[in-house]
Design an enzyme around this catalytic site. Structure first.
Site, PDB file in Angstrom:
ATOM      1  N   GLU A  20      -2.835  -1.561  10.483  1.00 41.39           N
ATOM      2  CA  GLU A  20      -2.479  -2.984  10.535  1.00 41.39           C
ATOM      3  C   GLU A  20      -1.103  -3.215  11.147  1.00 41.39           C
ATOM      4  O   GLU A  20      -0.296  -3.993  10.658  1.00 41.39           O
ATOM      5  CB  GLU A  20      -2.564  -3.589   9.117  1.00 41.39           C
ATOM      6  CG  GLU A  20      -3.968  -3.481   8.532  1.00 41.39           C
ATOM      7  CD  GLU A  20      -4.138  -4.135   7.164  1.00 41.39           C
ATOM      8  OE1 GLU A  20      -3.144  -4.254   6.436  1.00 41.39           O
ATOM      9  OE2 GLU A  20      -5.289  -4.509   6.842  1.00 41.39           O
TER      10      GLU A  20
ATOM     11  N   ASP B 110     -11.973  -2.475   1.513  1.00 45.25           N
ATOM     12  CA  ASP B 110     -10.690  -3.059   1.135  1.00 45.25           C
ATOM     13  C   ASP B 110     -10.739  -3.829  -0.187  1.00 45.25           C
ATOM     14  O   ASP B 110     -10.652  -5.058  -0.179  1.00 45.25           O
ATOM     15  CB  ASP B 110     -10.202  -3.986   2.263  1.00 45.25           C
ATOM     16  CG  ASP B 110      -8.718  -4.277   2.157  1.00 45.25           C
ATOM     17  OD1 ASP B 110      -8.068  -3.757   1.230  1.00 45.25           O
ATOM     18  OD2 ASP B 110      -8.201  -5.031   3.015  1.00 45.25           O
TER      19      ASP B 110
ATOM     20  N   GLU C  76      -5.928  -9.587  -5.333  1.00 44.09           N
ATOM     21  CA  GLU C  76      -6.075 -10.199  -4.007  1.00 44.09           C
ATOM     22  C   GLU C  76      -7.487 -10.749  -3.767  1.00 44.09           C
ATOM     23  O   GLU C  76      -7.647 -11.906  -3.375  1.00 44.09           O
ATOM     24  CB  GLU C  76      -5.726  -9.179  -2.920  1.00 44.09           C
ATOM     25  CG  GLU C  76      -5.971  -9.708  -1.516  1.00 44.09           C
ATOM     26  CD  GLU C  76      -5.588  -8.723  -0.428  1.00 44.09           C
ATOM     27  OE1 GLU C  76      -5.181  -7.593  -0.758  1.00 44.09           O
ATOM     28  OE2 GLU C  76      -5.700  -9.104   0.752  1.00 44.09           O
TER      29      GLU C  76
ATOM     30  N   TRP D 235     -11.421  -8.195  12.465  1.00 41.53           N
ATOM     31  CA  TRP D 235     -11.060  -7.401  11.282  1.00 41.53           C
ATOM     32  C   TRP D 235     -12.147  -6.452  10.794  1.00 41.53           C
ATOM     33  O   TRP D 235     -11.923  -5.667   9.863  1.00 41.53           O
ATOM     34  CB  TRP D 235     -10.632  -8.338  10.142  1.00 41.53           C
ATOM     35  CG  TRP D 235      -9.347  -9.021  10.442  1.00 41.53           C
ATOM     36  CD1 TRP D 235      -9.198 -10.240  11.033  1.00 41.53           C
ATOM     37  CD2 TRP D 235      -8.024  -8.516  10.215  1.00 41.53           C
ATOM     38  NE1 TRP D 235      -7.854 -10.530  11.186  1.00 41.53           N
ATOM     39  CE2 TRP D 235      -7.122  -9.485  10.681  1.00 41.53           C
ATOM     40  CE3 TRP D 235      -7.520  -7.343   9.653  1.00 41.53           C
ATOM     41  CZ2 TRP D 235      -5.730  -9.323  10.618  1.00 41.53           C
ATOM     42  CZ3 TRP D 235      -6.145  -7.176   9.577  1.00 41.53           C
ATOM     43  CH2 TRP D 235      -5.264  -8.146  10.065  1.00 41.53           C
TER      44      TRP D 235
HETATM   45  O1  GCW Z   1      -5.977  -5.637   1.489  1.00 47.99           O
HETATM   46  C1  GCW Z   1      -5.135  -5.554   2.580  1.00 47.99           C
HETATM   47  C2  GCW Z   1      -4.161  -6.645   2.376  1.00 47.99           C
HETATM   48  C3  GCW Z   1      -2.827  -6.432   3.040  1.00 47.99           C
HETATM   49  C4  GCW Z   1      -2.311  -5.056   2.632  1.00 47.99           C
HETATM   50  C5  GCW Z   1      -3.314  -4.005   3.082  1.00 47.99           C
HETATM   51  C6  GCW Z   1      -2.905  -2.604   2.672  1.00 47.99           C
HETATM   52  C7  GCW Z   1      -0.049  -4.349   2.272  1.00 47.99           C
HETATM   53  O2  GCW Z   1      -4.729  -7.851   2.791  1.00 47.99           O
HETATM   54  O3  GCW Z   1      -1.966  -7.439   2.617  1.00 47.99           O
HETATM   55  O4  GCW Z   1      -1.026  -4.791   3.163  1.00 47.99           O
HETATM   56  O5  GCW Z   1      -4.568  -4.266   2.507  1.00 47.99           O
HETATM   57  O6  GCW Z   1      -3.452  -2.119   1.703  1.00 47.99           O
HETATM   58  O7  GCW Z   1      -2.071  -1.997   3.325  1.00 47.99           O
END
Ligand code: GCW
Length: 688
Positions: A285, A364, A392, A550
């Site tokens: 990312e 994720d 999250e 994504w």
């Molecule tokens: O779930 C995603 C999140 C990001 C996060 C990333 C990660 C810290 O949306 O905000 O970044 O994973 O785990 O690195």
């Protein structure tokens, strides 16, 4: 210990120390942590009228907390001393002849033993207790804070933080409330956590400097956390040499780069002799990494590991590496495959002090995912499993979502089927990492009931097999009814509580116990994931990520929905699992319902094991989930008199929002699939 007003005491209200504080205690042993144990008991005695001695022990005592090295051990303690080692953080707990004994080889064990006695309350001082040996399953039980030092223009002070600002940082500077940080360390020690990293894995410009010229800020945190046995780790940028005025390259095979890291790391240990190590998000990312130099992740991780090795430090190297700029039209790229494809070939190439940190699922932190295949694919690599305590994708601490039932499933998953090791055993002796849900909110976690997730994270890292309902009881008793513990997590007999405490327990179990499944019911169905609003990830937006780079798609059309990850016709992801799961997930007949759309694209009329069709399942679960949220609110409203009024009011407001949002999810998801499929609800309910 006095808490900075108006911070909620969470699971350590003064009342939880009544049993200890009203008795006569002897603490035997030297060292910082033994001092903490003494001070904790002294504080409790000052409140509740007992007394504590340290060192010389004129009897009689009700409680003896002693290091095995203490000479002489008073009678009963000497008798229960085991013949073999108790182990670094372990302790033996026993009660004989009216004396409760905690014995440990090292001061940390005394501290964890003390908190065990706190959990037991009066039961610690009743009857006899055969010597029980307690030791943690995971060597490192760690929380990663995604806290920024500066306020990030998009992510704010805490990335994916739902509990206010950071307890460490504010507007570019240390927040300065070290009493709060100390209180945090104390709460963490009481649930068994022994390490934290103090800044976000996305390391921005200011945060990069924590490694060098702002190291003093980190050392100050380490100083207040040390008395509670919490080791401090730091997230660092792989490009540190370049961004901090070192060599103009960060190439891991460059001699000057290696020297730079060695020098910097030496200075870190000068300032923080017990520093834990570095956490790194690389080539992920947008974070820099070894790919820029044509090197792989073993080269990258080993560079930092080499610098840390002389001091016993470790690198937590995250496996969350995938292409976040994929073309949505490209059906051959599968984000779920990425971690395995990048890391499995590197097994055996990492230095001993590299710990590969793997998110529990392949994508994720969704409400439902299979266990990451990376965990079974790296026998020659030390592993950490990463869980997301911060909510999250599970309601952002506005929704009640008690996560331990999910974590239990992850930790109990057997990659080689029945008879093979489970995830907890595979990682056993290694690390469990959670992304922290704590901020500067007076309730620590925003939603007061989200405290239970933090507490349970530590308890599961210590004993992964514990029943989540028993942990919930433990948390309820400490937090709300410390005078009448039920103690089921420790296997102790349940004393009769008052009718009120029973009602309180029943209310919280009804609201929290099944809340993860409730959340799953009203959000993305059958393991397909996402359908959240892009960016902040709160609330429904079924196609929000569908045509984005994504890599998180559901592929719904008029005929069906789901991601084909089979070897036969899909992305081949199922092949990353060993048998039997490679076959179970591949097979439309054998794939578990709850993961069906993670692995298969099916018509809406496909019949699940449950007997329902996919489309009817979507309707039924969404109506049911939203109703369950309404019911949770009703239970909470009914229980008004049982809770502190301001806590009750806060949760009530949040439940209003949960009900609103759950209904929004229900209506968007149901309407979306009704419009796509044209299939009416068999029960004729209203779909907007
Ligand atoms: O779930 C995603 C999140 C990001 C996060 C990333 C990660 C810290 O949306 O905000 O970044 O994973 O785990 O690195």
């Amino acid at each position: 210990m006095t808490l900075p007003d108006p911070v909620h005491p969470a699971w350590l209200p003064p009342e939880a120390f009544r049993a200890i504080g009203s008795r006569r205690t002897l603490v035997l042993g030297d060292g910082l942590l033994a001092g903490t144990v003494h001070d904790e008991v002294a504080d409790a005695c000052a409140r509740h009228g007992g007394r504590v001695r340290r060192g010389a022990g004129d009897g009689p005592h009700d409680l003896v907390l002693a290091l095995t090295t203490a000479e002489p051990l008073p009678g009963v303690a000497g008798e229960v001393r085991p013949g073999s080692a108790i182990g670094a953080e372990g302790y033996v707990l026993a009660r004989r002849d009216g004396v409760t004994v905690v014995l440990a080889d090292e001061p940390a064990g005394l501290l964890y033993g003390l908190f065990h006695v706190v959990r037991l309350g009066e039961r610690a001082f009743a009857g006899e207790r055969q010597a029980e040996h307690h030791r943690p399953a995971m060597r490192r039980r760690m929380l990663d804070h995604w806290d920024n030092v500066d306020v990030h223009p998009v992510m704010g002070q805490v990335e994916r933080g739902y509990a206010g600002g950071s307890i460490f940082w504010r507007d570019g500077a240390p927040r300065g409330d070290l009493a709060r940080v100390r209180a945090y360390g104390r709460l963490l020690a009481a649930c068994g956590v022994n390490a934290i990293s103090v800044n976000n894995v996305n390391v921005h410009a200011t945060e990069a400097h924590l490694l060098t010229d702002r190291l003093g800020d980190v050392a100050a945190l380490a100083d207040v956390l040390r008395p509670y046995g919490i080791g401090v780790h730091l997230s660092v940028s792989f490009a540190s040499p370049v961004v901090l005025g070192g060599p103009a390259t960060a190439d891991p095979l460059d001699e000057d780069v290696r020297k730079w890291w060695a020098g910097v790391t030496e200075r870190v240990y000068d300032a923080i002799p017990d520093f834990g190590g570095y956490v790194v998000k690389a080539d992920s990312e947008g974070q820099p990494g070894p790919f820029a130099y044509g090197r792989d992740h073993a080269d990258g991780a080993n560079l930092l590991a080499e610098a840390l090795e002389p001091y016993g430090g470790v690198v937590h190297w995250r496996a969350f590496v995938y292409n976040h700029r994929q073309d949505w039209r490209d059906r051959s790229t599968d984000r779920a495959r990425a971690a395995y494809d990048h890391f499995a070939p590197l097994d055996g190439r990492f230095r001993d002090n590299v710990i590969l940190q793997v998110k529990h699922g392949p994508v994720d932190f969704q409400v439902r995912e299979p266990v990451s295949p990376v965990i079974a694919a790296m026998p020659a690599t030390r592993l950490a499993v990463e869980l997301q305590v911060t909510q999250e994708y599970t309601g952002q601490q506005r929704h009640v979502c008690y996560l331990p039932p999910m974590w239990r499933e992850v930790l109990g998953f057997r990659p080689w089927g029945d008879g093979g090791a489970d995830v907890a055993e595979l990682v056993g002796g290694g690390d469990l990492v959670g992304v922290s849900n704590v901020g500067d909110d007076p309730y620590w976690t925003g939603h007061p009931l989200a405290q239970a997730n933090l507490y349970a994270f530590g308890r599961l890292a210590w004993t992964p097999g514990t029943d989540p309902a028993a942990i919930l009881d433990e948390w309820i008793d400490l937090t709300f009814t410390p005078a009448t513990p039920s103690g089921t997590a420790n296997g102790d007999a349940e004393p009769a509580g008052t009718a009120e405490t029973e009602r309180l327990r029943r209310t919280l179990h009804a609201i929290m116990g099944g809340s993860w499944r409730t959340y799953e019911r009203y959000t993305a169905p059958l393991g397909v994931g996402f359908m959240v609003r892009p960016g902040h990830h709160y609330g429904p937006d079924v196609d929000g990520y569908e045509y984005t780079p994504w890599g998180t798609y559901h592929f719904a059309d008029r005929d069906g929905v789901g991601v084909d990850r089979t070897r036969a016709t899909g992305t081949g992801f199922t092949g990353q699992y060993p048998p039997p799961w490679s076959q179970v997930y591949e097979s439309l007949d054998r794939c578990p319902d709850e993961l069906l759309l993670f692995f298969h694209h099916v018509p809406y009329g496909h019949v699940l094991h449950s007997g329902s069709t996919v489309i009817q399942h979507i309707y039924d679960t969404h109506f049911a989930g939203a109703e369950e949220a309404v019911e949770a609110r009703r239970r909470w409203q009914e229980a008004a008199g049982l809770f502190d009024p301001s806590l009750h009011a806060r949760v009530e407001r949040l439940l209003d929002e949960q009900v609103r949002c759950a209904e929004e999810w229900r209506d968007q998801v149901n309407a979306y699939f009704f419009r796509k499929s044209g299939v009416p609800d068999l029960r004729g309910r209203r779909i907007p």
